[in-house]
Enzyme design. Structure first.
Site, PDB file in Angstrom:
ATOM      1  N   SER A  25       0.817  -1.216   0.000  1.00 26.12           N
ATOM      2  CA  SER A  25       0.000   0.000   0.000  1.00 26.12           C
ATOM      3  C   SER A  25       0.852   1.267   0.000  1.00 26.12           C
ATOM      4  O   SER A  25       2.014   1.253   0.415  1.00 26.12           O
ATOM      5  CB  SER A  25      -0.913   0.020   1.228  1.00 26.12           C
ATOM      6  OG  SER A  25      -1.703  -1.138   1.260  1.00 26.12           O
TER       7      SER A  25
HETATM    8  C1  LIG Z   1      -3.425  -3.733  -0.666  1.00 24.29           C
HETATM    9  S1  LIG Z   1      -3.013  -5.398  -0.347  1.00 24.29           S
HETATM   10  C2  LIG Z   1      -2.399  -5.392   1.319  1.00 24.29           C
HETATM   11  C3  LIG Z   1      -1.228  -4.487   1.547  1.00 24.29           C
HETATM   12  C4  LIG Z   1      -0.447  -4.770   2.804  1.00 24.29           C
HETATM   13  N1  LIG Z   1      -1.234  -4.663   4.010  1.00 24.29           N
HETATM   14  C5  LIG Z   1       0.808  -3.921   2.946  1.00 24.29           C
HETATM   15  O1  LIG Z   1       1.463  -4.063   3.983  1.00 24.29           O
HETATM   16  O2  LIG Z   1       1.174  -3.127   2.054  1.00 24.29           O
HETATM   17  C6  LIG Z   1      -4.607  -6.157  -0.138  1.00 24.29           C
HETATM   18  C7  LIG Z   1      -4.552  -7.629   0.124  1.00 24.29           C
HETATM   19  O3  LIG Z   1      -5.826  -8.070   0.590  1.00 24.29           O
HETATM   20  C8  LIG Z   1      -5.940  -9.435   0.257  1.00 24.29           C
HETATM   21  N2  LIG Z   1      -7.334  -9.895   0.404  1.00 24.29           N
HETATM   22  C9  LIG Z   1      -8.390  -9.634  -0.410  1.00 24.29           C
HETATM   23  N3  LIG Z   1      -9.496 -10.250   0.030  1.00 24.29           N
HETATM   24  C10 LIG Z   1      -9.144 -10.922   1.163  1.00 24.29           C
HETATM   25  C11 LIG Z   1      -9.863 -11.743   2.069  1.00 24.29           C
HETATM   26  N4  LIG Z   1     -11.171 -12.024   1.901  1.00 24.29           N
HETATM   27  N5  LIG Z   1      -9.201 -12.276   3.133  1.00 24.29           N
HETATM   28  C12 LIG Z   1      -7.867 -12.017   3.311  1.00 24.29           C
HETATM   29  N6  LIG Z   1      -7.149 -11.241   2.466  1.00 24.29           N
HETATM   30  C13 LIG Z   1      -7.769 -10.678   1.414  1.00 24.29           C
HETATM   31  C14 LIG Z   1      -5.401  -9.492  -1.173  1.00 24.29           C
HETATM   32  O4  LIG Z   1      -4.993 -10.799  -1.539  1.00 24.29           O
HETATM   33  C15 LIG Z   1      -4.260  -8.477  -1.102  1.00 24.29           C
HETATM   34  O5  LIG Z   1      -3.012  -9.124  -0.967  1.00 24.29           O
END
Ligand SMILES: C[S@@+](CC[C@H](N)C(=O)[O-])C[C@H]1O[C@@H](n2cnc3c(N)ncnc32)[C@H](O)[C@@H]1O
Length: 417
Positions: free
Chosen positions: A79
């Site tokens: 992010s």
């Molecule tokens: C923007 S990224 C996370 C960025 C991260 N927190 C960082 O440190 O930069 C969003 C993540 O949410 C995950 N995601 C989406 N739906 C999800 C769900 N139902 N349960 C768990 N993870 C999920 C995606 O696979 C993706 O890797």
């Protein structure tokens, strides 16, 4: 340490400090203050440890770094630092500090988890969960290499309990959600906090919500954008074409006749202006939710207009923000918040409309803008209650019925919350 390694570490620190200085200046321009603990953590954690394969310079740009795609859709990213800082600030402010807290992060990458690890300290804990095994494998490896081997990494769909039976002081969601599954509230401690990018009326804000028995009550909100939640809680946004490069975003299970929408823009454009000079630091993202709430209460269908750059350049539409502008459809008449107009000294607010009742529709939208300014630019607030809550137990406001929750949107001027 070799000379090369030492100079890379020095350059990393220099870039990191410059990035944090920029984010602090951005915060100040928005009237926000970065908590000292968040600043310390951001000055310490090396972001490049979580962005392998990109240059040091790129790792310290103030943008998201895409790490996974499915077709044209981005499914995972590290992010954007300013957004992470704002959300950690929301969490810190709502909880009065994160030291010693137990935290669940939904959506992994490693960077945010390591910042959280710094913030909770030795007596706290951090678990991070992601639905995608490629993401958890990568996050676990990066965390290990960066020395954060006390973060628990879980691969699961966070729509369901992640570590059953555990409670967290903070649940921080880093993917865009449409609803709040019951388990996110149930796994919070009695007055725990959920920070979640939540979509209401097609517009996403990062809400810090504090648990109060079976309700969640907002503490703060910030404008943001995120990749969408996947899995059992996924809720796709749908789009209807208005013209080449111009679309309407449908949310909340709306139904629109594509034939009506495709014929609105050829009607001549009418416009209306509020005749105001916007005070500096006016948060127009708050106005957009005000318009959504008030237009929805009238007969209009509230929608979000998106436009590609070429469509704006060609002049077919002139929206306030091409990635998401409040719009309304009333019969065959279409109206939207226009780009700001420079009044010679400050900016003015306006609306454009097309269709048989265009002048009235543009005028109506502008009346809502004036009412918001006359009310002292109130900020939105949310209460989230379970679906079974009867109407009589809801606070006065605009109600959105989701799958698991009823969300009530109200507006408050500072000090009136
Ligand atoms: C923007 S990224 C996370 C960025 C991260 N927190 C960082 O440190 O930069 C969003 C993540 O949410 C995950 N995601 C989406 N739906 C999800 C769900 N139902 N349960 C768990 N993870 C999920 C995606 O696979 C993706 O890797």
């Amino acid at each position: 340490m070799s000379v090369g390694t030492a100079s890379r570490a020095g350059r990393s620190e220099e870039l990191r400090n410059a990035l944090v200085d920029t984010i602090i200046a951005d915060h100040a321009a928005k009237g926000l203050t970065m908590p000292a603990d968040v600043e310390r953590a951001m000055r310490k954690v090396p972001r490049e440890a979580f962005t392998p394969g990109v240059s040091l310079e790129k790792a310290y740009e103030n943008t998201a770094i895409i790490t996974n795609r499915r077709g044209a859709e981005t499914t995972s990213s590290v992010s954007a630092p300013y957004l992470i800082a704002e959300m950690l600030g929301q969490a810190t402010d709502a909880l009065g500090g994160l030291a010693g807290r137990d935290v669940l992060e939904i959506g992994s990458g490693g960077y945010n988890a390591s910042l959280l690890r710094e913030l909770v300290g030795a007596s706290g804990s951090v678990t991070t969960v992601d639905i995608d095994p490629a993401v958890t494998d990568r996050a676990a490896a990066c965390l290990e290499r960066a020395g954060y081997n006390d973060v628990t990494v879980v691969c699961a769909d966070a729509e369901h309990p992640v570590e059953p039976g555990r409670r967290y002081d903070l649940l921080i969601v880093t993917a865009g959600a449409w609803d709040i599954p019951p388990v996110w509230r149930e796994q919070l401690t009695g007055d725990g906090v959920l920070v979640v990018p939540l979509r209401t009326f097609g517009m996403t804000r990062s809400w810090a919500l504090r648990r109060s028995q079976d309700r969640l009550i907002s503490h703060s909100h910030r404008q943001c954008g995120f990749v969408s939640m996947q899995g059992d809680g996924g809720h796709r946004m749908r789009y209807v074409d208005v013209a080449d490069g111009v679309h309407l975003r449908l949310d909340e299970n709306q139904q629109i006749d594509p034939g009506v929408v495709a014929n609105v823009l050829p009607h001549p454009r009418q416009e209306a202006w509020a005749g105001v000079s916007l005070p500096p630091r006016t948060v127009l993202a708050d106005l957009d939710l005000w318009l959504a709430a008030h237009l929805t209460r009238e007969a209009d269908e509230f929608l979000v207009l998106t436009a590609q750059e070429k469509a704006v350049e060609s002049g077919i539409v002139a929206p306030s923000w091409r990635f998401g502008t409040p719009a309304a459809l009333d019969g065959g008449t279409f109206s939207y918040r226009s780009a700001l107009r420079w009044s010679g000294r400050l900016f003015d607010l306006g609306a454009y409309a097309h269709g048989p009742e265009a002048a009235a529709a543009a005028g109506r939208m502008v009346e809502h803008m004036r009412a918001w300014l006359d009310a002292d630019s109130p900020s939105p607030a949310l209460q989230v209650v379970p679906t079974r809550t009867p109407d009589g137990d809801l606070p006065d406001g605009t109600v959105l019925d989701k799958r698991h929750t009823r969300i009530v949107l109200t507006f408050h001027t500072s000090g009136s919350r």
